[in-house]
Scaffold this motif. Structure first.
Motif, PDB file in Angstrom:
ATOM      1  N   VAL A   1       0.840  -1.146  -0.151  1.00 41.47           N
ATOM      2  CA  VAL A   1      -0.098   0.071   0.089  1.00 41.47           C
ATOM      3  C   VAL A   1       0.904   1.321   0.053  1.00 41.47           C
ATOM      4  CG1 VAL A   1      -1.992  -0.956   1.035  1.00 41.47           C
ATOM      5  CG2 VAL A   1      -0.511  -0.206   2.554  1.00 41.47           C
TER       6      VAL A   1
ATOM      7  N   ALA B  41      -1.092   9.126   5.126  1.00 41.66           N
ATOM      8  CA  ALA B  41      -1.982   8.414   6.045  1.00 41.66           C
ATOM      9  C   ALA B  41      -2.802   7.311   5.125  1.00 41.66           C
ATOM     10  CB  ALA B  41      -3.026   9.370   6.710  1.00 41.66           C
TER      11      ALA B  41
ATOM     12  N   ARG C 239      -7.724   4.139   3.985  1.00 40.71           N
ATOM     13  CA  ARG C 239      -8.768   3.025   4.529  1.00 40.71           C
ATOM     14  C   ARG C 239      -9.142   3.313   5.885  1.00 40.71           C
ATOM     15  NH1 ARG C 239      -5.614   0.106   0.782  1.00 40.71           N
ATOM     16  NH2 ARG C 239      -7.095  -0.430  -0.849  1.00 40.71           N
TER      17      ARG C 239
ATOM     18  N   PHE D 230      -9.701   6.357   7.106  1.00 44.44           N
ATOM     19  CA  PHE D 230     -10.881   7.457   7.059  1.00 44.44           C
ATOM     20  C   PHE D 230     -12.337   6.980   6.778  1.00 44.44           C
ATOM     21  CE2 PHE D 230      -7.401  10.408   5.197  1.00 44.44           C
ATOM     22  CZ  PHE D 230      -6.654  10.125   6.264  1.00 44.44           C
TER      23      PHE D 230
HETATM   24  N1  COA Z   1      -3.785   4.567   1.941  1.00 44.29           N
HETATM   25  C1  COA Z   1      -4.120   3.460   1.856  1.00 44.29           C
HETATM   26  N2  COA Z   1      -3.833   2.801   0.669  1.00 44.29           N
HETATM   27  C2  COA Z   1      -3.102   3.390  -0.302  1.00 44.29           C
HETATM   28  C3  COA Z   1      -2.570   4.651  -0.220  1.00 44.29           C
HETATM   29  C4  COA Z   1      -2.973   5.218   1.044  1.00 44.29           C
HETATM   30  N3  COA Z   1      -2.568   6.672   1.242  1.00 44.29           N
HETATM   31  N4  COA Z   1      -1.520   5.226  -1.186  1.00 44.29           N
HETATM   32  C5  COA Z   1      -1.857   4.038  -1.987  1.00 44.29           C
HETATM   33  N5  COA Z   1      -2.569   2.987  -1.386  1.00 44.29           N
HETATM   34  C6  COA Z   1      -2.618   1.725  -2.037  1.00 44.29           C
HETATM   35  C7  COA Z   1      -3.676   1.729  -3.050  1.00 44.29           C
HETATM   36  O1  COA Z   1      -4.987   1.784  -2.597  1.00 44.29           O
HETATM   37  C8  COA Z   1      -3.299   0.487  -3.901  1.00 44.29           C
HETATM   38  O2  COA Z   1      -3.929  -0.716  -3.070  1.00 44.29           O
HETATM   39  P1  COA Z   1      -4.792  -1.717  -3.967  1.00 44.29           P
HETATM   40  O3  COA Z   1      -3.669  -2.452  -4.737  1.00 44.29           O
HETATM   41  O4  COA Z   1      -5.195  -2.780  -2.818  1.00 44.29           O
HETATM   42  O5  COA Z   1      -5.690  -1.108  -4.577  1.00 44.29           O
HETATM   43  C9  COA Z   1      -1.873   0.409  -3.837  1.00 44.29           C
HETATM   44  O6  COA Z   1      -1.766   1.311  -2.544  1.00 44.29           O
HETATM   45  C10 COA Z   1      -1.162   0.697  -4.951  1.00 44.29           C
HETATM   46  O7  COA Z   1      -1.605   2.259  -5.228  1.00 44.29           O
HETATM   47  P2  COA Z   1      -2.217   2.729  -6.553  1.00 44.29           P
HETATM   48  O8  COA Z   1      -3.061   3.664  -6.291  1.00 44.29           O
HETATM   49  O9  COA Z   1      -2.982   1.537  -7.172  1.00 44.29           O
HETATM   50  O10 COA Z   1      -0.844   3.124  -7.431  1.00 44.29           O
HETATM   51  P3  COA Z   1      -0.909   4.243  -8.476  1.00 44.29           P
HETATM   52  O11 COA Z   1       0.429   4.285  -9.001  1.00 44.29           O
HETATM   53  O12 COA Z   1      -2.109   4.295  -9.445  1.00 44.29           O
HETATM   54  O13 COA Z   1      -1.087   5.674  -7.436  1.00 44.29           O
HETATM   55  C11 COA Z   1      -0.539   7.252  -5.892  1.00 44.29           C
HETATM   56  C12 COA Z   1      -0.004   6.076  -6.601  1.00 44.29           C
HETATM   57  C13 COA Z   1       0.361   7.519  -4.713  1.00 44.29           C
HETATM   58  C14 COA Z   1      -0.596   8.396  -6.999  1.00 44.29           C
HETATM   59  C15 COA Z   1      -2.033   6.784  -5.597  1.00 44.29           C
HETATM   60  O14 COA Z   1      -1.962   5.672  -4.671  1.00 44.29           O
HETATM   61  C16 COA Z   1      -2.480   7.888  -4.248  1.00 44.29           C
HETATM   62  O15 COA Z   1      -2.967   9.201  -4.922  1.00 44.29           O
HETATM   63  N6  COA Z   1      -2.544   7.603  -2.951  1.00 44.29           N
HETATM   64  C17 COA Z   1      -2.863   8.492  -2.200  1.00 44.29           C
HETATM   65  C18 COA Z   1      -2.282   9.375  -1.732  1.00 44.29           C
HETATM   66  C19 COA Z   1      -2.528  10.603  -0.749  1.00 44.29           C
HETATM   67  O16 COA Z   1      -3.451  11.196  -0.944  1.00 44.29           O
HETATM   68  N7  COA Z   1      -2.079  10.655   0.473  1.00 44.29           N
HETATM   69  C20 COA Z   1      -2.499  11.667   1.621  1.00 44.29           C
HETATM   70  C21 COA Z   1      -3.409  11.087   2.445  1.00 44.29           C
HETATM   71  S1  COA Z   1      -3.993  12.147   3.394  1.00 44.29           S
END
Ligand code: COA
Length: 260
Positions: free
Chosen positions: A24, A66, A69, A71
């Motif tokens: 993740v 953070a 999930r 949240f």
């Molecule tokens: N919390 C929980 N899970 C997260 C996560 C987070 N902050 N960031 C990534 N993951 C998980 C995804 O859900 C995914 O899990 P899955 O395979 O079970 O679906 C795995 O990590 C890989 O991420 P994915 O989104 O498929 O990769 P991507 O290359 O398409 O995108 C990011 C990468 C970083 C751009 C995207 O994951 C993202 O925007 N994450 C959230 C970042 C964020 O807003 N953080 C601040 C939180 S306050």
């Protein structure tokens, strides 16, 4: 097998802390924050560790922030208060006398970037992308980001990043002072570990006082900060290591620090 989500190892005075939820992108859940809190609280008392390196496991992220999930269910007030307390691991980092180096590859977003901001020196791989993306989730950074980011990059750039949630690539991060070094991906850990070893080889008390002067001084009015520097610099003039440093220079040899 360990069910921990943060790995800790230490060798020759350098500790390595690895966020270990690569599936993740090393998202920070309550367990991870609790483990980090315990590690940094313990580190404060551990004189055998001279320098700390923190990094993310896997090859895609330092940390994507953070764990979103967590949240999905609104927490009860007491649970929420407890989890806020654990965010304090970043304050524990400031209280660590050891320098802390972040080795950042891939994503450092939200709380992941806030973790890196709480470190003393940031080394990034060329693939790093850094951002405070909380605004996209209808929240703001709550782990020090709104305070630490403008102190590094200035008010305008910090607000641009925080209000848009934009991601800044490594080269731009270097240009604006968000990271101190950028290296090819394959050289990230050797570069961070090499920097850590270089620092760990310095005289121990001087290292501690240097971090204290800068970190504590940043929170003080200039004149009080200069007084703090003066007090610490004066104390260092009384150490055995200061005499050893001068002797080694005159005798053209490497100093042997005693930590006294
Ligand atoms: N919390 C929980 N899970 C997260 C996560 C987070 N902050 N960031 C990534 N993951 C998980 C995804 O859900 C995914 O899990 P899955 O395979 O079970 O679906 C795995 O990590 C890989 O991420 P994915 O989104 O498929 O990769 P991507 O290359 O398409 O995108 C990011 C990468 C970083 C751009 C995207 O994951 C993202 O925007 N994450 C959230 C970042 C964020 O807003 N953080 C601040 C939180 S306050």
């Amino acid at each position: 097998m360990s069910d921990k989500v943060v790995r800790y190892e230490a060798q020759d005075g350098v500790a390595l802390i690895t966020l270990d939820r690569p599936d993740v992108l090393n998202a920070m859940n309550t367990q991870m924050r609790t483990e980090l809190f315990e590690i940094f609280t313990r580190l404060r008392m551990d004189e055998s560790v001279k320098v700390v390196v923190v990094t993310g496991g896997g090859d895609r992220a330092f940390s994507a922030g953070a764990d979103i999930r967590e949240f999905l269910e609104p927490p009860t007030p007491t649970h929420f208060r407890e989890s806020r307390r654990r965010l304090d691991f970043r304050s524990e980092m400031d209280r660590c006398s050891q320098p802390i180096i972040a080795a950042i590859r891939g994503f450092a977003l939200g709380g992941g970037l806030e973790f890196a901001l709480a470190c003393d020196i940031r080394v990034a791989a060329e693939d790093a992308q850094l951002g405070l993306t909380e605004i996209n989730l209808a929240i703001i950074p709550g782990g020090g980001g709104t305070q630490r980011l403008p102190r590094l990059v200035g008010r305008g750039k910090a607000l641009e990043m925080i209000l848009t949630g934009m991601r800044v690539p490594a080269a731009e991060a270097l240009r604006i002072g968000l990271v101190e070094r950028v290296v090819p991906v394959s050289e990230l850990m050797p570069a961070a570990q090499g920097l850590a070893r270089d620092i760990a080889a310095k005289a121990p008390i001087a290292l501690r006082y240097a971090k204290e002067a800068v970190v504590s001084g940043l929170g003080l009015p200039l004149q009080d900060g200069i007084r703090l520097e003066n007090d610490l610099a004066t104390l260092l003039r009384t150490t055995e290591d200061r005499v050893e440093g001068a002797r080694a220079f005159v005798e053209k040899r490497k100093p042997k620090w005693s930590g006294r």
